[in-house]
Design a protein around this motif. Structure first.
Motif, PDB file in Angstrom:
ATOM      1  N   GLN A 105       0.846  -1.190   0.000  1.00 50.98           N
ATOM      2  CA  GLN A 105       0.000   0.000   0.000  1.00 50.98           C
ATOM      3  C   GLN A 105       0.889   1.250   0.000  1.00 50.98           C
ATOM      4  N   PRO A 106       0.339   2.402  -0.432  1.00 49.80           N
ATOM      5  CA  PRO A 106       1.116   3.646  -0.351  1.00 49.80           C
ATOM      6  C   PRO A 106       1.644   3.874   1.062  1.00 49.80           C
ATOM      7  N   GLY A 107       2.916   4.238   1.147  1.00 45.02           N
ATOM      8  CA  GLY A 107       3.554   4.457   2.441  1.00 45.02           C
ATOM      9  C   GLY A 107       4.247   3.246   3.015  1.00 45.02           C
ATOM     10  N   ASP A 108       4.055   2.077   2.396  1.00 37.18           N
ATOM     11  CA  ASP A 108       4.720   0.856   2.870  1.00 37.18           C
ATOM     12  C   ASP A 108       6.190   0.859   2.470  1.00 37.18           C
ATOM     13  N   HIS A 109       6.873  -0.190   2.891  1.00 40.98           N
ATOM     14  CA  HIS A 109       8.305  -0.338   2.626  1.00 40.98           C
ATOM     15  C   HIS A 109       8.563  -1.727   2.051  1.00 40.98           C
ATOM     16  N   VAL A 110       9.426  -1.801   1.040  1.00 41.91           N
ATOM     17  CA  VAL A 110       9.790  -3.062   0.389  1.00 41.91           C
ATOM     18  C   VAL A 110      11.297  -3.244   0.484  1.00 41.91           C
ATOM     19  N   LEU A 116      18.444  -7.211  -9.285  1.00 42.65           N
ATOM     20  CA  LEU A 116      17.236  -7.722  -9.916  1.00 42.65           C
ATOM     21  C   LEU A 116      17.273  -7.440 -11.409  1.00 42.65           C
ATOM     22  N   TYR A 117      16.426  -8.160 -12.145  1.00 42.34           N
ATOM     23  CA  TYR A 117      16.191  -7.844 -13.551  1.00 42.34           C
ATOM     24  C   TYR A 117      15.860  -6.356 -13.681  1.00 42.34           C
ATOM     25  N   GLY A 118      16.428  -5.698 -14.695  1.00 42.63           N
ATOM     26  CA  GLY A 118      16.271  -4.256 -14.841  1.00 42.63           C
ATOM     27  C   GLY A 118      14.834  -3.802 -14.885  1.00 42.63           C
ATOM     28  N   GLY A 119      13.966  -4.559 -15.539  1.00 40.95           N
ATOM     29  CA  GLY A 119      12.565  -4.188 -15.616  1.00 40.95           C
ATOM     30  C   GLY A 119      11.888  -4.222 -14.259  1.00 40.95           C
ATOM     31  N   THR A 120      12.268  -5.179 -13.413  1.00 44.08           N
ATOM     32  CA  THR A 120      11.698  -5.256 -12.070  1.00 44.08           C
ATOM     33  C   THR A 120      12.158  -4.083 -11.218  1.00 44.08           C
ATOM     34  N   LYS A 121      13.431  -3.707 -11.347  1.00 44.89           N
ATOM     35  CA  LYS A 121      13.930  -2.563 -10.591  1.00 44.89           C
ATOM     36  C   LYS A 121      13.215  -1.285 -11.027  1.00 44.89           C
ATOM     37  N   THR A 122      12.997  -1.150 -12.332  1.00 44.29           N
ATOM     38  CA  THR A 122      12.285   0.026 -12.828  1.00 44.29           C
ATOM     39  C   THR A 122      10.861   0.063 -12.272  1.00 44.29           C
ATOM     40  N   LEU A 127       6.867   2.628 -10.432  1.00 45.23           N
ATOM     41  CA  LEU A 127       5.474   2.334 -10.097  1.00 45.23           C
ATOM     42  C   LEU A 127       5.236   2.429  -8.596  1.00 45.23           C
ATOM     43  N   LEU A 128       6.058   1.723  -7.822  1.00 50.81           N
ATOM     44  CA  LEU A 128       5.862   1.739  -6.378  1.00 50.81           C
ATOM     45  C   LEU A 128       6.444   3.000  -5.746  1.00 50.81           C
ATOM     46  N   GLY A 129       7.678   3.320  -6.116  1.00 51.39           N
ATOM     47  CA  GLY A 129       8.344   4.439  -5.465  1.00 51.39           C
ATOM     48  C   GLY A 129       7.772   5.791  -5.838  1.00 51.39           C
ATOM     49  N   LEU A 132       3.350   5.513  -6.081  1.00 53.45           N
ATOM     50  CA  LEU A 132       2.600   5.085  -4.909  1.00 53.45           C
ATOM     51  C   LEU A 132       3.240   5.521  -3.590  1.00 53.45           C
ATOM     52  N   GLY A 133       4.413   6.127  -3.662  1.00 55.83           N
ATOM     53  CA  GLY A 133       5.051   6.579  -2.439  1.00 55.83           C
ATOM     54  C   GLY A 133       5.548   5.468  -1.551  1.00 55.83           C
ATOM     55  N   VAL A 134       5.915   4.356  -2.159  1.00 55.00           N
ATOM     56  CA  VAL A 134       6.458   3.226  -1.403  1.00 55.00           C
ATOM     57  C   VAL A 134       7.971   3.369  -1.309  1.00 55.00           C
ATOM     58  N   GLU A 135       8.510   3.169  -0.134  1.00 51.89           N
ATOM     59  CA  GLU A 135       9.963   3.201   0.036  1.00 51.89           C
ATOM     60  C   GLU A 135      10.537   1.830  -0.315  1.00 51.89           C
ATOM     61  N   VAL A 136      11.565   1.817  -1.141  1.00 52.50           N
ATOM     62  CA  VAL A 136      12.197   0.561  -1.559  1.00 52.50           C
ATOM     63  C   VAL A 136      13.655   0.576  -1.146  1.00 52.50           C
ATOM     64  N   SER A 137      14.084  -0.447  -0.423  1.00 53.83           N
ATOM     65  CA  SER A 137      15.486  -0.612  -0.029  1.00 53.83           C
ATOM     66  C   SER A 137      16.087  -1.758  -0.820  1.00 53.83           C
ATOM     67  N   PHE A 138      17.079  -1.454  -1.661  1.00 53.01           N
ATOM     68  CA  PHE A 138      17.784  -2.483  -2.412  1.00 53.01           C
ATOM     69  C   PHE A 138      19.027  -2.892  -1.625  1.00 53.01           C
ATOM     70  N   VAL A 139      19.162  -4.189  -1.375  1.00 51.12           N
ATOM     71  CA  VAL A 139      20.260  -4.666  -0.541  1.00 51.12           C
ATOM     72  C   VAL A 139      20.978  -5.828  -1.225  1.00 51.12           C
ATOM     73  N   ASP A 140      22.196  -6.058  -0.785  1.00 51.81           N
ATOM     74  CA  ASP A 140      22.950  -7.236  -1.206  1.00 51.81           C
ATOM     75  C   ASP A 140      22.433  -8.424  -0.397  1.00 51.81           C
TER      76      ASP A 140
END
Length: 401
Positions: A105-110, A116-122, A127-129, A132-140
């Motif tokens: 949901q908007p405001g959630d965190h992923v 990841l595959y480039g299309g998924t990161k995009t 779309l989410l970031g 929808l205002g979703v925070e996404v943390s990319f980690v190793d």
């Protein structure tokens, strides 16, 4: 013996075939292709919810809601992953988008794998970031502690690929599933690279699995599709709404038929993909013009032991880096004959792809360099041709590097 006791080699060929008779007394050996967009119903019922008709009981209204061919495919996909539910989507991207829309949901965190595959990161970023205002943390995520450290009270989804595209990084599915359970969040895994034949994330603790059926499941580069598989009844209900009503992104009857046909040979193909890939990986690893080979089946892969533990095979995709620059890489590609330069993977034919200018071109140069996607990195989707022909072709092209 019921279908729950059958092995995957048998399920791939026969599951879902029964009960698909097009007319009394007619028993097709394979699921028929049902192209009808609509179906007649026997009478009106003011109390009936027509969107909840049971296709397993032969109840159909409109093919966007349910179709006999797609229904058979969804049952087979669920059986192969050892799951309760599966839904077939118009593409792998649609399957991923639906899963994210169902869990965030908007405001959630992923928390997501940085490789990841480039299309998924995009999708995650835009779309989410952005929308929808979703925070996404990319980690190793090769180190589960990085996943743990990124978690927060707002986290609702952990999203992983294993192996990743194109660097063939792995994450420990069981360990991350424990993190997801501790925080009570949904854990999703893109299982496209290995297919249900070589890896079953649900059995390792994942909550939901997605596939681009375009790849190994269909296996013949002639159909685009996606799938979501889960044991969760609640998640299934939300995904079904998105597939049929919210997004209208169900797989067409014809593509369902093609994927059903392709799955019949999945076990045979996967074994040959792996056998060829292993020989090619060993050949490339010993070649002076190659600086590194990324294939979990090699003992030199830093996560080889993890791959052997959570996978039943190593798959047909590998990446390697040439000891040259972009011009030299282009010359190498121009001298290949058995490896067409093309995106996608998982077909019976071998393909080669240049991530920096193709699948990962949406990423900035700085981001590609940070991830290790150089201008001389190449990804191979190894097909089922005779491996000697593939090795000869690679050897000849490498001689120009």
């Amino acid at each position: 013996m019921n279908d729950n006791e059958l092995l995957r080699e048998t399920l791939a060929v026969t599951h879902g075939e029964r009960g698909q008779a097009p007319a009394p007394g007619v028993e097709d050996v394979v699921v028929p292709l049902h192209l009808s967009s609509t179906y007649s119903i026997p009478d009106i019922d003011p109390d009936a919810d027509l969107e909840l008709l049971d296709p397993d009981a032969g109840e159909y209204l409109y093919s966007r809601l349910s179709n006999p061919t797609r229904n058979a495919l969804e049952h087979r996909l669920a059986a192969l992953e050892g799951a309760e539910h599966a839904l077939a989507f118009v593409s792998g991207t649609a399957a991923i988008a639906a899963t994210m829309m169902a869990t965030v949901q908007p405001g959630d965190h992923v928390v997501a794998f940085e490789d990841l595959y480039g299309g998924t990161k995009t999708m995650l970023n835009r779309l989410l970031g952005e929308k929808l205002g979703v925070e996404v943390s990319f980690v190793d995520a090769t180190d589960v502690s990085n996943v743990e450290e990124a978690m927060s009270e707002d986290t609702t989804l952990i999203w992983m690929e294993t192996p990743t595209n194109p660097l063939m990084h792995l994450c420990d599915i069981e360990a991350i599933a424990s993190v997801a359970d501790e925080w009570n969040v949904t854990f999703g895994v893109d299982n496209t690279f290995l297919s249900p034949y070589f890896q079953n994330p649900l059995s390792l603790g994942a909550d939901v699995v997605v596939h681009s059926t375009t790849k190994f499941l269909n296996g013949h580069s002639d159909s685009i599709g996606g799938a979501v598989v889960t044991d969760s009844d609640d998640l299934m209900d939300e995904l079904a709404f998105l597939q049929r009503v919210g997004m209208g992104s169900m797989l067409s009857p014809f593509d369902s038929y093609m994927t059903l046909r392709g799955i019949k040979t999945l076990p045979l193909r996967m074994r040959q993909h792996e056998e060829n890939a292993m020989e090619i990986a060993r050949f490339l690893e010993s070649h002076d013009a190659v600086t590194r080979v990324l294939y979990p089946g090699l003992e030199s892969h830093p996560q080889h032991e993890l791959a052997a533990r959570q996978q039943s095979g190593f798959g047909g995709v590998l990446s390697f880096e040439l000891d040259t620059d972009l011009d030299g890489t282009a010359e190498f590609l121009g001298n290949l004959r058995e490896f067409p330069l093309a995106v996608s993977l998982g077909g019976v034919e071998s393909l080669i792809e240049h991530p920096a200018t193709m699948t990962h071109s949406p990423l900035s140069l700085t981001e590609r360099e940070r991830l290790g996607i150089s201008n001389s990195l190449l990804r191979l989707s190894v097909g089922v041709e005779h491996v000697d022909d593939l090795l000869s072709d690679l050897d000849a092209a490498l001689s120009v590097v």
